[in-house]
Design an enzyme around this catalytic site. Structure first.
Site, PDB file in Angstrom:
ATOM      1  N   PHE A  32       0.699  -1.052   0.079  1.00 29.42           N
ATOM      2  CA  PHE A  32       0.025  -0.006   0.100  1.00 29.42           C
ATOM      3  C   PHE A  32       0.721   1.363  -0.125  1.00 29.42           C
ATOM      4  O   PHE A  32       0.302   2.354  -0.355  1.00 29.42           O
ATOM      5  CB  PHE A  32      -0.762  -0.177   1.375  1.00 29.42           C
ATOM      6  CG  PHE A  32      -0.340   0.344   2.376  1.00 29.42           C
ATOM      7  CD1 PHE A  32      -0.024   1.758   2.757  1.00 29.42           C
ATOM      8  CD2 PHE A  32       0.227  -0.545   3.239  1.00 29.42           C
ATOM      9  CE1 PHE A  32       0.868   2.228   3.984  1.00 29.42           C
ATOM     10  CE2 PHE A  32       0.908  -0.173   4.580  1.00 29.42           C
ATOM     11  CZ  PHE A  32       1.143   0.946   5.038  1.00 29.42           C
ATOM     12  N   LYS A  57      -1.181  -6.897  -9.229  1.00 28.99           N
ATOM     13  CA  LYS A  57      -2.335  -7.137  -8.352  1.00 28.99           C
ATOM     14  C   LYS A  57      -1.656  -6.044  -7.111  1.00 28.99           C
ATOM     15  O   LYS A  57      -0.951  -6.330  -6.280  1.00 28.99           O
ATOM     16  CB  LYS A  57      -2.077  -8.438  -7.461  1.00 28.99           C
ATOM     17  CG  LYS A  57      -3.529  -9.042  -6.882  1.00 28.99           C
ATOM     18  CD  LYS A  57      -3.987  -8.087  -5.877  1.00 28.99           C
ATOM     19  CE  LYS A  57      -3.284  -8.218  -4.333  1.00 28.99           C
ATOM     20  NZ  LYS A  57      -3.770  -7.480  -3.413  1.00 28.99           N
ATOM     21  N   GLU A  92      -4.899  -3.785  -1.980  1.00 25.10           N
ATOM     22  CA  GLU A  92      -6.413  -3.910  -1.685  1.00 25.10           C
ATOM     23  C   GLU A  92      -6.774  -2.684  -1.016  1.00 25.10           C
ATOM     24  O   GLU A  92      -7.956  -2.178  -1.001  1.00 25.10           O
ATOM     25  CB  GLU A  92      -7.029  -4.960  -1.237  1.00 25.10           C
ATOM     26  CG  GLU A  92      -6.689  -5.185   0.441  1.00 25.10           C
ATOM     27  CD  GLU A  92      -5.521  -6.053   0.495  1.00 25.10           C
ATOM     28  OE1 GLU A  92      -4.534  -5.890  -0.526  1.00 25.10           O
ATOM     29  OE2 GLU A  92      -5.164  -6.953   1.158  1.00 25.10           O
ATOM     30  N   ARG A  93      -5.582  -1.872  -0.174  1.00 26.69           N
ATOM     31  CA  ARG A  93      -6.111  -0.717   0.670  1.00 26.69           C
ATOM     32  C   ARG A  93      -6.246   0.550  -0.153  1.00 26.69           C
ATOM     33  O   ARG A  93      -6.852   1.435   0.224  1.00 26.69           O
ATOM     34  CB  ARG A  93      -4.990  -0.748   1.860  1.00 26.69           C
ATOM     35  CG  ARG A  93      -5.112  -1.816   2.563  1.00 26.69           C
ATOM     36  CD  ARG A  93      -3.934  -1.656   3.744  1.00 26.69           C
ATOM     37  NE  ARG A  93      -3.945  -2.843   4.445  1.00 26.69           N
ATOM     38  CZ  ARG A  93      -2.707  -3.418   5.054  1.00 26.69           C
ATOM     39  NH1 ARG A  93      -1.516  -2.426   4.928  1.00 26.69           N
ATOM     40  NH2 ARG A  93      -2.660  -4.443   5.301  1.00 26.69           N
ATOM     41  N   SER A 106       5.442  -6.849   3.293  1.00 27.25           N
ATOM     42  CA  SER A 106       6.177  -7.357   4.545  1.00 27.25           C
ATOM     43  C   SER A 106       6.701  -8.549   4.714  1.00 27.25           C
ATOM     44  O   SER A 106       6.701  -9.610   3.637  1.00 27.25           O
ATOM     45  CB  SER A 106       5.010  -7.418   5.748  1.00 27.25           C
ATOM     46  OG  SER A 106       3.995  -8.321   5.213  1.00 27.25           O
ATOM     47  N   CYS A 109       9.601   1.694   3.095  1.00 28.09           N
ATOM     48  CA  CYS A 109      10.488   0.680   3.345  1.00 28.09           C
ATOM     49  C   CYS A 109      12.002   0.892   3.749  1.00 28.09           C
ATOM     50  O   CYS A 109      12.958   0.462   4.072  1.00 28.09           O
ATOM     51  CB  CYS A 109      10.441  -0.501   2.608  1.00 28.09           C
ATOM     52  SG  CYS A 109      11.233   0.270   0.853  1.00 28.09           S
ATOM     53  N   GLU A 139       9.540  -4.111  12.791  1.00 28.96           N
ATOM     54  CA  GLU A 139       9.450  -3.153  11.920  1.00 28.96           C
ATOM     55  C   GLU A 139       8.203  -2.449  12.440  1.00 28.96           C
ATOM     56  O   GLU A 139       7.147  -2.967  12.359  1.00 28.96           O
ATOM     57  CB  GLU A 139       9.173  -3.543  10.541  1.00 28.96           C
ATOM     58  CG  GLU A 139       8.921  -2.262   9.489  1.00 28.96           C
ATOM     59  CD  GLU A 139       8.688  -2.877   8.203  1.00 28.96           C
ATOM     60  OE1 GLU A 139       7.808  -4.034   7.981  1.00 28.96           O
ATOM     61  OE2 GLU A 139       9.104  -2.381   7.195  1.00 28.96           O
TER      62      GLU A 139
END
Ligand code: NAD
Length: 499
Positions: free
Chosen positions: A149, A173, A176-177, A226, A281, A383
């Site tokens: 996201f 893909k 979805e957020r 992640s 990240c 994290e």
């Protein structure tokens, strides 16, 4: 009824779905849209479209493929306001930061414009008498990308410009957020001249990912997200015989040496720790101060600068950063801050209580600064992915480097110093994939490649840049002789040596 974010298959948007997921506006905490979840049938449609498009696309010259990328770059620039608005609406990223994300994404499109040069292959004449040999790089077929996201536009652009110019078909893909900006950008490819079916977007969650991972027609998977999911993706893709690169999480340390220009280091640290709410990240989440005197001044200067942090909604360019992505994530970051205090760290600045007038239900959180953190604490091991900077105090540079080397993650690290010898020693020996020297966010430019070490990357090849051309192609080596009519060849039983 909220708008439904659909899929892009064969050049058309398809909003059919038996399952949808809520998409929130993180600044208001309200559901703003719903996103369709692609099931087996939807993924099969995308695969069929790609299978139909692949033969002609594979045989299209690299120059023609590159020309589509030139037009795509222009369309990205012309539509920048709309792209950044969509990022802001679903991610919460401030407009200036979204502009930066888009620009770094466009740089990957510019890299892909070099396709004719990048795909030239290797040629050797006269490897034996009258024998020539060359290696060429052929597309894999259908490849898929699964993205997180936090960079809804840039991370997909790390993947498909290179994959497409190499002659592959691509299925994306997105997260979805915040799926809308990735879908909007992919639609621009049609206007740029990309044939239908070459690029598809299927939205969804793990159900959709699992179908892509197991499908015999997907030949390679690029993943960014992640670490636990990256590991799962890598193992599953491998078990299904696919090539995979899976980039995971991070805990990026900055070593602050006693000789550093501290005012400059603090300004850099504030931006790199709290920009995009720490949801990068490559965010700097740990400062390791060498010596107590360095730590004390660092804390004082940080505390002062943090008073000026402006947190708010995406459309106001005066804001420094926006909300976290979900309420669940907000709760997790709050728990990690509380846990740090419980485990004995010193909470110097606490950003948890921030509330913004008119946005009381948004997922906003101010910046937090936590001193005297030790390696055993949960806030250090995990994290956090929020606007939180941890400070550890050590006695020497060696001790600071040992901390970084011992950490599970190895994405990026940097050192603030005026000592060239120390900086060189650091970059030569530190166990991470991307190093900054007086640079807080050493995200490589598009014509290098991006990737961490240790559990920040599963696979061998990094994302974008030169590694992406290798990742999205398979090498074929051809050895050729056109026998001379004047020479009669004998039979050879020994291993041919070509002498
Ligand atoms: P995430 O791992 O939750 O999701 C990433 C993608 O995986 C999404 O598309 C999601 O739909 C899918 N997914 C989630 N759970 C899944 C499951 N069980 N099975 C299959 N697919 C699944 O990551 P996120 O929260 O969207 O992004 C934040 C994370 O991404 C952070 O850990 C961050 O460090 C990492 N990240 C890494 C890099 C890098 O280059 N190393 C870059 C950006 C983000």
């Amino acid at each position: 009824m909220n708008q439904i974010v659909g899929h892009l298959i064969n050049g058309e948007i398809n909003t059919q779905a038996d399952r949808t997921l809520d998409v929130f506006n993180p600044a208001s905490g309200q559901v703003s849209k719903r996103v369709a979840v692609a099931n087996q049938g939807t993924v099969e449609e995308a695969i069929r479209a790609a299978q139909a498009a692949f033969p002609a696309w594979r045989d299209t010259s690299p120059l023609k493929r590159a020309r589509i990328m030139y037009r795509f770059k222009e369309l990205l620039e012309a539509n920048a306001d709309e792209i950044c608005r969509l990022i802001g609406e679903e991610h919460g990223k401030i407009v200036h930061d979204a502009r930066g994300e888009l620009q770094r994404g466009i740089e990957n499109v510019e890299f892909a414009c070099g396709a004719p040069e990048l795909l030239k292959g290797e040629h050797s004449k006269n490897v034996g008498p009258g024998i020539d040999s060359w290696s060429e790089f052929q597309p894999l077929g259908i490849v898929a990308g699964i993205t997180p996201f936090n960079f809804p536009v840039m991370v997909p652009l790390w993947m498909y410009p290179s994959a497409l110019v190499c002659g592959n078909c691509f299925i994306l893909k997105p997260s979805e957020r915040d799926p809308s900006s990735a879908l909007f950008v992919a639609q621009l490819l049609k206007d740029a001249g990309l044939p239908d079916g070459v690029m598809s977007v299927v939205n969804g969650d793990r159900e959709t990912v699992d179908i892509l991972l197991e499908h015999p027609q997907t030949k390679a998977i690029s993943f960014v997200g992640s670490t636990p999911i990256a590991e799962h993706i890598y193992k599953t893709a491998n078990a299904h015989g696919k090539r995979c690169q899976a980039l995971g999480g991070a805990k990026n340390h900055a070593i602050v040496m006693p000789d550093a220009d501290l005012d400059n280091a603090v300004s850099q640290l504030v931006g790199a720790a709290f920009g995009s709410s720490g949801e990068r990240c490559m965010a700097l989440s740990v400062a390791v101060a060498v010596g107590d005197a360095t730590a004390d001044s660092l804390i004082e200067k940080m505390r002062a600068q943090m008073q000026d942090l402006k947190v708010g909604e995406a459309s106001n360019a005066d804001n420094d950063f926006g909300p976290l992505i979900t309420q669940q994530h907000h709760d997790r970051v709050s728990r990690l801050i509380a846990g740090a205090e419980r485990q004995g760290a010193e909470l110097v600045v606490d950003g948890r209580a921030l509330s913004i007038e008119g946005h009381e239900d948004g997922y906003f959180m101010g910046g937090s600064l936590i001193d005297r953190v030790t390696p055993e604490m949960t806030c250090y091991a995990e994290e956090i992915f929020g606007p939180v900077l941890l400070v550890l105090r050590v006695e020497s540079m060696q001790e600071a480097m040992q901390l970084i080397d011992d950490h599970e993650y190895g994405n990026g690290s940097c050192i603030f110093t005026r000592d060239g010898e120390a900086a060189r020693y650091f970059s030569d020996n530190i166990q991470v994939g991307m190093v900054g020297i007086n640079i807080p966010l050493p995200v490589p430019v598009a014509y290098h490649s991006f990737g961490g070490w240790k559990r920040s990357l599963f696979g061998d090849l990094h994302a974008y840049g030169p590694d992406s051309i290798r990742f999205y192609t398979k090498r074929k080596t051809i050895t050729q002789r056109w026998p001379s009519s004047k020479v009669r060849e004998g039979t050879q039983f020994s291993m041919p040596t070509l002498d």
